[in-house]
Design a protein around this motif. Structure first.
Motif, PDB file in Angstrom:
ATOM      1  N   ASP A  88      10.089 -19.306 -24.509  1.00  0.00           N
ATOM      2  CA  ASP A  88      10.085 -17.834 -24.268  1.00  0.00           C
ATOM      3  C   ASP A  88      11.084 -17.290 -24.068  1.00  0.00           C
ATOM      4  O   ASP A  88      11.315 -16.297 -24.601  1.00  0.00           O
ATOM      5  N   THR A  89      12.087 -17.979 -23.411  1.00  0.00           N
ATOM      6  CA  THR A  89      13.408 -17.437 -23.284  1.00  0.00           C
ATOM      7  C   THR A  89      14.297 -17.162 -24.538  1.00  0.00           C
ATOM      8  O   THR A  89      14.651 -16.499 -24.653  1.00  0.00           O
ATOM      9  N   ARG A 109      12.450 -14.728 -25.733  1.00  0.00           N
ATOM     10  CA  ARG A 109      13.275 -13.122 -25.809  1.00  0.00           C
ATOM     11  C   ARG A 109      14.218 -12.560 -25.967  1.00  0.00           C
ATOM     12  O   ARG A 109      14.430 -11.403 -25.794  1.00  0.00           O
ATOM     13  N   TYR A 152      10.838 -19.278 -16.993  1.00  0.00           N
ATOM     14  CA  TYR A 152      10.360 -18.880 -18.137  1.00  0.00           C
ATOM     15  C   TYR A 152      10.165 -20.441 -19.212  1.00  0.00           C
ATOM     16  O   TYR A 152      12.350 -20.730 -18.698  1.00  0.00           O
ATOM     17  N   ASP A 180      16.607 -15.243 -16.905  1.00  0.00           N
ATOM     18  CA  ASP A 180      15.368 -15.298 -17.253  1.00  0.00           C
ATOM     19  C   ASP A 180      14.200 -17.210 -16.986  1.00  0.00           C
ATOM     20  O   ASP A 180      13.813 -17.388 -16.509  1.00  0.00           O
TER      21      ASP A 180
END
Length: 169
Positions: free
Chosen positions: A103-104, A107, A99, A94
């Protein structure tokens, strides 16, 4: 004439009351959001001391905190690195894909919790898909299931060796 002057006095009094109410309201708002008075570096330092759950809760406090926490990627990096201990390949992929830390983390967080339970053997005694609790199911790729199966196989081999030693004694 007196009626007119009396109404002027009443309007002046109500204007004064409104002004004092507005001033009091502004004063309270300033006291409630002292973070806006702090330099950004200090605010980030304070937020960086929070665990992930507290950081998420703080982001729901007000718009300015939400903005600061959401868009300050450095706040999310340590939490993402903790998840990386379980999901190294996924986190690295990621980050290479561009990212942000936040966001990582979003996720991969839930996946890391499920994967960690599988890797720790929490579900080693499950004999059929019917006996799998729904909360532990999470979409995972073939490589992740491969890691889980390798861990299960390693646990099985170690248990077999211990059983063999116990039988010999």
């Amino acid at each position: 004439m007196q009626k007119h002057s009396k109404s002027n006095n009443n309007s002046r009094v109500s204007e004064l009351e409104l002004n004092s109410v507005d001033t009091e309201k502004e004063k309270k708002e300033g006291q409630n959001n002292f973070f806006e008075l702090l330099p950004l570096e200090i605010t980030l330092r304070i937020f960086s001391q929070l665990d992930m759950r507290s950081l998420c809760r703080a982001s729901m406090t007000c718009k300015s905190w939400n903005h600061t926490i959401t868009f300050s990627d450095s706040l999310w990096e340590p939490h993402c690195l903790a998840v990386r201990a379980v999901c190294k390949r996924e986190i690295d992929d990621d980050l290479k894909s561009g990212y942000s830390w936040r966001d990582t983390l979003l996720r991969n967080y839930q996946k890391s919790k499920v994967k960690l339970e599988w890797l720790n053997g929490s579900y080693s005694n499950i004999c059929s898909p019917v006996s799998l609790p729904e909360k532990i199911m999470y979409p995972m790729d073939a490589e992740t299931w491969g890691e889980i199966l390798e861990a299960e196989l390693k646990r099985y081999v170690e248990k077999s060796q211990v059983d063999l030693i116990t039988l010999r004694v």
